[in-house]
Write a protein that holds these residues in place. Structure first.
Motif, mmCIF file in Angstrom:
data_model
loop_
_atom_site.group_PDB
_atom_site.id
_atom_site.type_symbol
_atom_site.label_atom_id
_atom_site.label_comp_id
_atom_site.label_asym_id
_atom_site.label_seq_id
_atom_site.Cartn_x
_atom_site.Cartn_y
_atom_site.Cartn_z
ATOM 1 N N THR A 1 72.533 -3.056 0.627
ATOM 2 C CA THR A 1 72.775 -4.448 0.930
ATOM 3 C C THR A 1 74.211 -4.590 1.434
ATOM 4 O OG1 THR A 1 73.576 -4.980 -1.288
ATOM 5 C CG2 THR A 1 71.189 -5.150 -0.896
ATOM 6 N N GLU B 1 72.287 -1.217 7.317
ATOM 7 C CA GLU B 1 72.313 -2.600 6.822
ATOM 8 C C GLU B 1 72.234 -3.599 7.972
ATOM 9 O OE1 GLU B 1 73.256 -6.383 5.512
ATOM 10 O OE2 GLU B 1 74.632 -5.302 6.842
ATOM 11 N N LEU C 1 69.539 -6.525 8.669
ATOM 12 C CA LEU C 1 69.923 -7.906 8.940
ATOM 13 C C LEU C 1 69.154 -8.464 10.130
ATOM 14 C CD1 LEU C 1 71.889 -10.320 8.419
ATOM 15 C CD2 LEU C 1 73.479 -9.209 10.008
ATOM 16 N N SER D 1 80.608 -6.820 11.191
ATOM 17 C CA SER D 1 79.538 -6.978 10.199
ATOM 18 C C SER D 1 79.724 -8.265 9.400
ATOM 19 C CB SER D 1 79.522 -5.763 9.268
ATOM 20 O OG SER D 1 78.535 -5.894 8.274
ATOM 21 N N HIS E 1 77.181 -11.735 9.384
ATOM 22 C CA HIS E 1 76.640 -12.318 8.159
ATOM 23 C C HIS E 1 77.058 -13.790 8.021
ATOM 24 C CE1 HIS E 1 75.704 -8.172 7.050
ATOM 25 N NE2 HIS E 1 74.878 -8.696 6.162
ATOM 26 N N PRO F 1 74.792 -15.798 11.656
ATOM 27 C CA PRO F 1 73.597 -15.004 11.996
ATOM 28 C C PRO F 1 73.000 -15.330 13.356
ATOM 29 C CG PRO F 1 73.094 -16.649 10.322
ATOM 30 C CD PRO F 1 74.577 -16.647 10.477
#
Length: 327
Positions: A31, A71, A75, A133, A137, A140
């Motif tokens: 995660t 990861e 996503l 990254s 997050h 999105p």
């Protein structure tokens, strides 16, 4: 563009085998919260020595920040299909050149785009990977490219080959024309001089001549699009990046694919055409060489018309241009 099914001697066959070996040596994807500093700096290096159809396959393979890219693929909901889609022999690779002056080589297979990049571009991606990254997050629905992996292949007696794997922006879309927009009008047109040239992405001058603009139905939607572009280009500016483009694909509104599969922004304008848009070519650092290009171009052109602008100026011109054409 040329379709091709690869053999054991092709660099893409080595890329497939390297990714397979890389995934074989890893556990379940982490995660975002489980990632640590070491994950962003990791290099997974190993040698592949095997026989395939009586052909010797020998090369060294480097997978950069593998757990981070695992990861990121999760996503974007592509991790489970990534390797099976990559190795599906029924889907050919399509080779084509960048519309830009770099002449970079791309390969497309299904929803994936494979770009051969310079060491500087690869190093830039790995250096900003943690911030990238975190940004995805937080936002999105960003229009930035979705990076799925970064790799280097070394074959004895040849130069290193670096690959970056991203989403193919126009996957499944039925398009009648594609544009590559940078916000400059100097030399930004494609002359129709030879058969097949009509497949090349058109540019800023072509867009103004053929389309005039993008006519959104709702002023709120226009501001939503422009605000996301402002946020994304601010991220690029803050990391000293420039020379990126807005890729624009235009096609009929009927039979449009699910944009969740495409990983891009899509909308229908007030005249009934569907637009697919996203930022591309986002790894060009404003280096000393680019500064020299800025100085040289300033001797020949007005400063704001040059493609080699400092990141702040490049972003300002880019957004000004898009505000003028997105109405």
């Amino acid at each position: 563009m040329e379709e091709a099914y690869i053999t054991e001697t092709h660099i893409l066959f080595l890329l497939e085998r390297g990714i397979a070996m890389s995934l074989k040596h890893r556990g379940p994807p982490p995660t975002f919260e489980q990632l640590c500093e070491d994950d962003y700096n990791e290099k997974q290096i190993f040698c592949v020595n095997e026989m395939s159809n009586n052909v010797s396959v020998n090369f060294e393979f480097v997978s950069y920040s593998p757990r981070v890219f695992d990861e990121l693929r999760c996503l974007n909901d592509v991790n489970d299909e990534f390797y099976p889609g990559l190795t599906d022999d029924k889907i050919p690779y399509i080779e084509f050149a960048s519309p830009g002056k770099s002449g970079a080589v791309f390969y497309r297979k299904g929803p994936y785009l494979f770009k051969i990049v310079l060491d500087a571009e690869l190093n830039k991606l790995t250096s900003i990977l943690k911030n990238y990254s975190e940004y995805l997050h937080k936002y999105p629905f960003s229009m930035l490219p979705h990076y799925y992996g970064a790799y280097t292949i070394k074959v004895a007696g040849t130069k290193l080959t670096n690959f970056v794997v991203t989403n193919y922006l126009f996957y499944k879309a039925q398009l009648s024309r594609i544009y590559d927009l940078k916000g400059s009008l100097v030399g930004r047109h494609v002359p129709i001089k030879y058969p097949g040239n009509e497949r090349e992405a058109l540019r800023d001058c072509d867009f103004l001549r053929e389309e005039g603009g993008i006519h959104t139905e709702d002023p709120k939607h226009r501001e939503t699009v422009l605000n996301m572009i402002r946020m994304d280009t601010k991220f690029l500016m803050n990391h000293n990046l420039m020379d990126y483009s807005l890729a624009v694909g235009i096609g009929p509104p009927s039979g449009a694919p699910d944009t969740d599969d495409m990983k891009c922004w899509s909308f229908v304008d007030c005249v009934g055409e569907r637009y697919y848009i996203g930022l591309v070519d986002c790894l060009t650092d404003y280096t000393a060489a680019k500064k020299g290009e800025t100085f040289w171009n300033a001797m020949r052109f007005k400063k704001h018309t040059s493609l080699a602008l400092p990141p702040v100026d490049y972003r300002t011109r880019f957004i000004t241009f898009l505000r003028g054409i997105i109405r």
